[in-house]
Write a protein that holds these residues in place. Structure first.
Motif, PDB file in Angstrom:
ATOM      1  N   LEU A  67       2.471   9.337  -0.334  1.00  0.00           N
ATOM      2  CA  LEU A  67       1.541   9.640   0.745  1.00  0.00           C
ATOM      3  C   LEU A  67       0.478  10.654   0.324  1.00  0.00           C
ATOM      4  O   LEU A  67      -0.595  10.732   0.936  1.00  0.00           O
ATOM      5  N   THR A 113      -1.303  10.390  -2.150  1.00  0.00           N
ATOM      6  CA  THR A 113      -2.429   9.633  -2.703  1.00  0.00           C
ATOM      7  C   THR A 113      -3.297   9.012  -1.606  1.00  0.00           C
ATOM      8  O   THR A 113      -4.324   8.397  -1.908  1.00  0.00           O
ATOM      9  N   VAL A 114      -2.875   9.147  -0.347  1.00  0.00           N
ATOM     10  CA  VAL A 114      -3.602   8.551   0.775  1.00  0.00           C
ATOM     11  C   VAL A 114      -4.564   9.586   1.359  1.00  0.00           C
ATOM     12  O   VAL A 114      -4.201  10.748   1.565  1.00  0.00           O
ATOM     13  N   ASN A 159      -5.818   5.428   9.061  1.00  0.00           N
ATOM     14  CA  ASN A 159      -4.531   5.562   8.375  1.00  0.00           C
ATOM     15  C   ASN A 159      -3.513   6.301   9.229  1.00  0.00           C
ATOM     16  O   ASN A 159      -2.320   6.004   9.190  1.00  0.00           O
ATOM     17  N   SER A 178       0.832  -1.205   0.000  1.00  0.00           N
ATOM     18  CA  SER A 178       0.000   0.000   0.000  1.00  0.00           C
ATOM     19  C   SER A 178       0.861   1.247   0.000  1.00  0.00           C
ATOM     20  O   SER A 178       1.952   1.261   0.578  1.00  0.00           O
ATOM     21  N   ILE A 184       0.549   3.782   1.771  1.00  0.00           N
ATOM     22  CA  ILE A 184       0.777   4.256   3.136  1.00  0.00           C
ATOM     23  C   ILE A 184       1.973   3.541   3.762  1.00  0.00           C
ATOM     24  O   ILE A 184       2.699   4.111   4.587  1.00  0.00           O
ATOM     25  N   TRP A 235      -6.335  10.770   4.591  1.00  0.00           N
ATOM     26  CA  TRP A 235      -5.888  10.560   5.958  1.00  0.00           C
ATOM     27  C   TRP A 235      -7.046  10.554   6.955  1.00  0.00           C
ATOM     28  O   TRP A 235      -7.348  11.562   7.591  1.00  0.00           O
ATOM     29  N   GLY A 272      -7.108   3.217   2.900  1.00  0.00           N
ATOM     30  CA  GLY A 272      -6.307   4.372   2.498  1.00  0.00           C
ATOM     31  C   GLY A 272      -7.138   5.576   2.103  1.00  0.00           C
ATOM     32  O   GLY A 272      -6.595   6.548   1.598  1.00  0.00           O
ATOM     33  N   GLN A 273      -8.479   5.547   2.301  1.00  0.00           N
ATOM     34  CA  GLN A 273      -9.324   6.653   1.882  1.00  0.00           C
ATOM     35  C   GLN A 273     -10.266   7.052   3.006  1.00  0.00           C
ATOM     36  O   GLN A 273     -10.660   6.258   3.839  1.00  0.00           O
ATOM     37  N   HIS A 285      -0.550  -1.969   9.250  1.00  0.00           N
ATOM     38  CA  HIS A 285      -1.411  -1.912   8.058  1.00  0.00           C
ATOM     39  C   HIS A 285      -2.280  -3.158   7.958  1.00  0.00           C
ATOM     40  O   HIS A 285      -3.489  -3.064   7.670  1.00  0.00           O
ATOM     41  N   ASN A 330      -5.876  -1.758   8.576  1.00  0.00           N
ATOM     42  CA  ASN A 330      -6.571  -1.554   7.299  1.00  0.00           C
ATOM     43  C   ASN A 330      -7.122  -2.831   6.682  1.00  0.00           C
ATOM     44  O   ASN A 330      -8.173  -2.815   6.043  1.00  0.00           O
TER      45      ASN A 330
END
Length: 459
Positions: free
Chosen positions: A371, A373-374, A380, A138, A140, A376, A453-454, A428, A432
């Protein structure tokens, strides 16, 4: 049969070029392998190695890079993939070498490589490494890890701009040589466009700084006449040993490098209109681990698939795997010319320190890009925040505490990168992959789902 070029590539993966053009584009790929120029010398500086010992590492890096790149480009993966020394193995070898010696560091890397080869045996669905890397690759995880690596390496770069006390130019003269190196690198990055000037910016900076140092009388090249014109890389140049804690450290480095390579296989394959499935990914990883295992016996630093070389393919549109195979072949040839390795080993330390400062900054900022693209949300944050701050905080543990840690434990706990990747992967997977789906099922039906991650809430 030649493959038709894709919309992304002007020259497809299975297409061939004329010999001159193949050599020219292969040279571009070779110049992008900055790790060969920087990492061996920095290991030598941190462990007080002689230039000859450093040259053994350089030769091992050329050999390892060449073997893996040729195999990836030709018989096994069949993709234009170029492999080179990576920061993860550089950090692991430096830390283990300082504690147990380089013989044990490289020997433990070989054992870890054998384990990873077993985990990636490309027989149907037996290869486990492809499953593992896809599960935890991922943004993250690796974005935060690259920032941690950059922070750990920050102490290596700037302090070397002034040179070494007692050597020519220590202080202000070396500092100005370092400034020229940095300005050249930044100039190439800013004004180099989509050419080899930008892709090999670190190399041009080293060349400019070295030239200035030579003109100013601060540096003279190592005498190539002291070594034979042609000589094979040295077998076990630092001896051989194995330490279980270092094997664990190297396994983590293999995990990071392998997951990064798996992503690169998929990306480059998609440019050529090819699907890179799990079996093919495991073939590539098996090749990478095999080459690293062999290379470790000659002092080579472990490799990953270089994003800089993927960038060359994307920008030039030349995706021919015969070009990258040529670059790999050239690296093998250089491995048998010890004068080249000795020259690299003797490059001025302030120049390499200055160039590495920019390189390490780029590694950290690559993590920041990932990061970005993550999204938060709190979950996360619970993954990245403790791993980041605890890993970097290891560098400031009280001496009384670190003095009581056994060398075996210190090899893991004493490296921010190693503890960071352990914490990131574990957190993670727990948060997640494990907890997030449970919380999703408990949310109201009309609530917006929280994907891995979203989140709709940002910090």
């Amino acid at each position: 049969m030649d493959q038709a070029p894709s919309a992304t590539l002007a020259i497809g993966i299975e297409q061939r070029l004329s010999a001159p053009r193949t050599g020219l584009f292969g040279l571009q790929h070779l110049l992008a392998l900055t790790g060969i120029w920087i990492f061996p010398v920095l290991i030598g500086q941190s462990l007080n190695l002689s230039q000859v010992q450093v040259s053994h590492i350089v030769q091992g890096c050329f050999l390892m890079t060449g073997i893996i790149t040729v195999l990836q480009s030709s018989r096994l993966l069949k993709l234009p993939i170029v492999q080179g020394p990576t920061a993860g193995f550089f950090v692991a070898l430096s830390a283990a070498g300082a504690t147990f010696g380089l013989g044990t560091a490289f020997g433990s890397m070989m054992v870890a490589g054998l384990i990873c080869m077993v985990l990636s045996i490309p027989i149907k669905h037996f290869g486990l490494f492809g499953h593992i890397s896809k599960l935890s690759s991922s943004p993250i995880v690796f974005g935060t890890l690259f920032v941690i690596i950059g922070g750990q390496l920050a102490s290596i770069g700037l302090s070397g701009w002034f040179g070494v006390p007692g050597t020519p130019g220590y202080g202000s003269p070396n500092f100005w040589v370092s400034i020229i190196t940095v300005i050249t690198v930044l100039g190439c990055l800013i004004f180099g466009g989509n050419s080899v000037v930008r892709r090999a910016a670190i190399i041009w900076g080293i060349a400019a700084g070295t030239l200035v140092a030579a003109v100013a009388g601060l540096w003279t090249p190592a005498g190539a006449g002291s070594v034979p014109l042609v000589h094979a890389p040295t077998w076990l140049p630092f001896g051989f040993g194995v330490e279980w804690s270092v094997v664990v450290v190297m396994l983590l480095a293999f995990f990071q490098a392998g997951a990064e390579s798996a992503g690169m296989y998929s990306l480059v394959g998609s440019w050529g209109g090819q699907q890179v499935g799990l079996s093919r990914t495991n073939r590539g990883l098996f090749t990478e681990f095999f080459g690293t295992t062999v290379g470790s016996l000659f002092g080579g630093i472990g490799t990953t698939s270089y994003p800089e070389n993927a960038g060359i393919i994307r920008v030039t549109g030349v995706g021919s795997r015969f070009v990258t195979a040529t670059a790999g072949g050239a690296a093998i040839v250089l491995a048998f010319i010890p004068g080249v390795s000795l020259f690299i080993a003797g490059l001025p330390s302030p120049v390499l320190s200055a160039a590495s400062t920019i390189l390490f900054g780029i590694i950290a900022m690559s993590g920041v890009q990932l990061l970005a693209t993550v999204d938060w949300d709190d979950l996360n944050l619970a993954v990245a925040a403790p791993a980041f701050i605890i890993a970097l905080g290891l560098q400031f543990l009280p001496a009384e505490i670190t003095a009581g840690i056994s060398p075996s434990v210190a090899a893991i706990v004493g490296s921010p990168m190693m503890l960071g990747i352990i914490m990131l992967v574990v957190l993670h997977l727990i948060v997640n992959v494990g907890i997030r789906p449970i919380l999703e099922r408990g949310r109201p039906a009309n609530a917006e789902p929280l994907a891995v991650g979203q989140s709709s809430s940002h910090v």
